[in-house]
Design an enzyme around this catalytic site. Structure first.
Site, PDB file in Angstrom:
ATOM      1  N   CYS A  12       0.868  -1.173   0.000  1.00 17.14           N
ATOM      2  CA  CYS A  12       0.000   0.000   0.000  1.00 17.14           C
ATOM      3  C   CYS A  12       0.901   1.218   0.000  1.00 17.14           C
ATOM      4  O   CYS A  12       2.002   1.192  -0.531  1.00 17.14           O
ATOM      5  CB  CYS A  12      -0.951  -0.024   1.185  1.00 17.14           C
ATOM      6  N   HIS A  36      28.245 -18.928  11.855  1.00 15.62           N
ATOM      7  CA  HIS A  36      26.942 -19.432  11.417  1.00 15.62           C
ATOM      8  C   HIS A  36      27.119 -20.849  10.886  1.00 15.62           C
ATOM      9  O   HIS A  36      27.697 -21.046   9.823  1.00 15.62           O
ATOM     10  CB  HIS A  36      26.368 -18.514  10.337  1.00 15.62           C
TER      11      HIS A  36
END
Length: 644
Positions: free
Chosen positions: A28, A566
């Site tokens: 929007c 990681h």
């Protein structure tokens, strides 16, 4: 400084679980709106810590990512990297309304999907009508002039043909062919039909009477009709022979839909619209000062739920039938108050980043775009939000008492000319006073209430929370207060080196098959293809954060280097399975201490890449980061980085 929309788009894509986790994306005026397949794969912390993101909100099954004025640019960047959207996905594959949600949420989702794409058109048309009002007020043009007629036509086209515009969006929401939905809307808007329903003679189709109703400016009838067309379409597809589908399907859909629209659905929608308008006018007239103040004060919370779009049809109908005294009036009070609270924060805060954000968001709110102010400032700080609610309510009560009326749909400071209409210049004066009260009251209350400046130096810790999403993309995620203190207490030492926490082959970070790492969005570093299943402390330092899912560790060396280790790619999805941690947050460790075990064999069997990126999160603190031993097989404790 130019914004790297591609970088932010990549980060958002990973944080929402990747493109395969999204069935549909649209936007929007200020928000990206996603429908994720699996909510558990969405990393809200990662989203909140992407610089361009002002906030995150769930509305039922819909994930709303508040961006602000850059939403169009970031949406385009997401489309370019393959995120599912209205232009690329078929109706069957891109559900816009989640049928698993309750009925109320589905109605809100449907209305939102129909109305939000129209915001630019409604804004432009409203502003043109504002300009026209100013031109006539100051006698630049007369209402009898040809110039007035042309400008009026330009400004009124969007509202007059609103059913046609809505039909396009409704077709996306309810999975109906766009052209067929537009045909029904055009039937409503046909000059021949309008002449028939405005004439004196009764109107009938094969003896069945057609209710006389002018559908120009209407909202509800076309939404109801396109919704019904979705079922008509399914029915026609079932009964149509395959060989005749291309001819019979569209023909039957129109032949069934058009009479139903004119005889049944259209009139029902019209009655509903008129009924809502009558109820609003009654409540506004009898309880105006209470109702307007209450709605204005609660409007930020209505925005948070996404329900504000359900009020738009009511407000548009009120304007079209003589003037609005509730919906747009309360929105003006609320938006001005939100802008005032945010500007008060900008004035008072000592946080440089917050000052910059609040200044821009405050101006944006005064111009009608409140989400950056709401999610980026007032909702985070809480007390300014309460001040905005109180200030808006005070302004709304004043407007309600004096029955301030708006004749043009507008929701911001630019609404001032919208007060010019049948009630004369006193309505304009009262409207201006209402806006002034909303602003001044909120500004003063915000300064009195105060707020907590979370970071008076304006420096956000650069350490990422190890519990980040699929690729731990939140490079500025907040950590615990104690961890922040440790980071700020450690003095940066340059030059320095980093040793490997795992044994294996050293690879370039750019070779990692994940753009978040390969494009160094989190920072520079290296990657290791592990030879064994253990992670050791690379240097003396502190465990800042062990991910809740154990797939990553954020580490601070005693020399001030901030690292993330990681283990594998997308292994967050394992939710800790096959990982064992031997340390806890805040623990100081020595080089070579065992931090974590993992079962690479089972992780690979589950389909995950075991490469281990090791990233320097505070890369910007160094002039040069040079990988060592690239392409070599090394033992843990061997040098992998030189930083200077």
């Amino acid at each position: 400084m130019a914004v790297d929309y591609n970088k932010d788009a990549q980060a958002i894509k990973h944080a929402v679980g990747g493109k395969d986790n999204v069935t549909r994306m649209f936007h929007c005026a200020t928000r990206l709106r996603f429908y994720p397949k699996n909510k558990n794969l969405v990393d809200e912390d990662a989203l909140n810590n992407i610089d361009i993101v002002k906030g995150v909100n769930w509305q039922g099954a819909q994930l709303q990512v508040i961006i602000g004025n850059d939403v169009g640019d970031i949406y385009d960047a997401l489309c370019k990297i393959g995120m599912p959207n209205d232009d690329t996905d078929s109706n069957e594959n891109a559900p816009a309304v989640n049928t698993d949600e309750n009925l109320w949420n589905r109605i809100i989702d449907a209305i939102t999907g129909c109305m939000t794409p129209l915001i630019p058109a409604l804004t432009a048309s409203g502003m043109i009508k504002v300009v026209l009002t100013l031109l006539t007020t100051f006698h630049v043009v007369s209402q009898a002039s040809m110039s007035y007629q042309i400008v009026s036509l330009i400004g009124d086209a969007c509202f007059y043909f609103l059913p046609v515009l809505i039909s396009v969006n409704a077709a996306k929401v309810f999975h109906v062919d766009h052209s067929l939905a537009m045909i029904i809307a055009c039937i409503f808007e046909s000059p021949v039909f309008i002449k028939l329903v405005t004439g004196k003679a009764p109107v009938a189709l094969f003896g069945i009477p057609i209710f006389k109703y002018d559908y120009t400016y209407s909202v509800i009838p076309i939404i109801l009709m396109v919704w019904l067309m979705s079922y008509i379409t399914k029915f026609v597809k079932k009964i149509t022979p395959e060989i005749l589908k291309i001819i019979m399907e569209p023909t039957l859909i129109i032949l069934i839909s058009a009479p139903l629209a004119l005889i049944v659905v259209g009139p029902i929608g019209g009655w509903l619209g008129n009924g809502l308008g009558t109820i609003v006018n009654f409540l506004s007239a009898k309880l105006g000062f209470i109702l307007v103040g209450l709605l204005a004060g609660l409007f930020p919370f209505i925005v948070i739920t996404g329900m504000h779009h359900t009020l738009t049809p009511i407000g548009l109908n009120a304007v079209a039938t003589g003037g609005d005294t509730l919906i747009w009036v309360s929105q003006v009070c609320s938006n001005v108050a939100e802008g005032a609270a945010t500007l008060a924060v900008a004035l008072k805060t000592k946080d440089k980043k917050m000052k910059t954000l609040a200044s821009a968001a405050g101006i944006s709110a005064l111009l009608g775009i409140t989400e950056p102010a709401l999610y980026g400032v007032t909702l985070k700080l809480k007390k300014p939000l309460y001040a905005a609610c109180i200030g808006a309510a005070i302004g709304g009560v004043f407007g309600g008492l004096l029955q301030v009326t708006m004749y043009i749909p507008q929701n911001c400071l630019l609404a001032i000319p919208a007060f010019i209409g049948k009630k004369g210049m006193m309505n304009l004066a009262y409207g201006c006073i209402m806006i002034l009260i909303s602003f001044v009251a909120t500004f003063i209350i915000t300064l009195i209430f105060g707020f907590e400046d979370n970071d008076r130096e304006g420096n956000k810790p650069a350490v990422a929370a190890a519990g980040a999403g699929n690729a731990a993309v939140n490079t500025t995620s907040t950590t615990s207060t104690s961890s922040q203190a440790k980071i700020s207490d450690v003095k940066l030492v340059k030059p320095t080196t980093i040793d490997s926490p795992v044994s294996g082959k050293v690879e370039s970070i750019t070779d990692v098959p994940d753009d978040i790492f390969a494009k160094k969005m989190m920072g520079d570093g290296v990657a290791i293809n592990p030879e064994d299943d253990k992670v050791y402390a690379p240097m003396n330092g502190t465990i800042v954060k062990v991910a809740d899912t154990l797939h990553a560790i954020t580490f601070l060396t005693d020399q001030g280097t901030q690292l993330i280790i990681h283990i594998g790619l997308d292994t967050v999805n394992l939710k800790g399975q096959y990982f064992t941690s031997h340390v806890k947050d805040g623990q100081h460790v020595n080089k070579g201490d065992l931090l974590l075990d993992f079962d690479s064999k089972n992780i690979k069997r589950a389909g995950y890449n075991m490469i281990i990126p090791i990233v320097v999160l505070n890369t910007n603190d160094y002039d040069k980061i040079e990988p060592q031993n690239l392409g070599s097989e090394i033992e843990h404790g061997s040098k992998i980085l030189e930083l200077s």
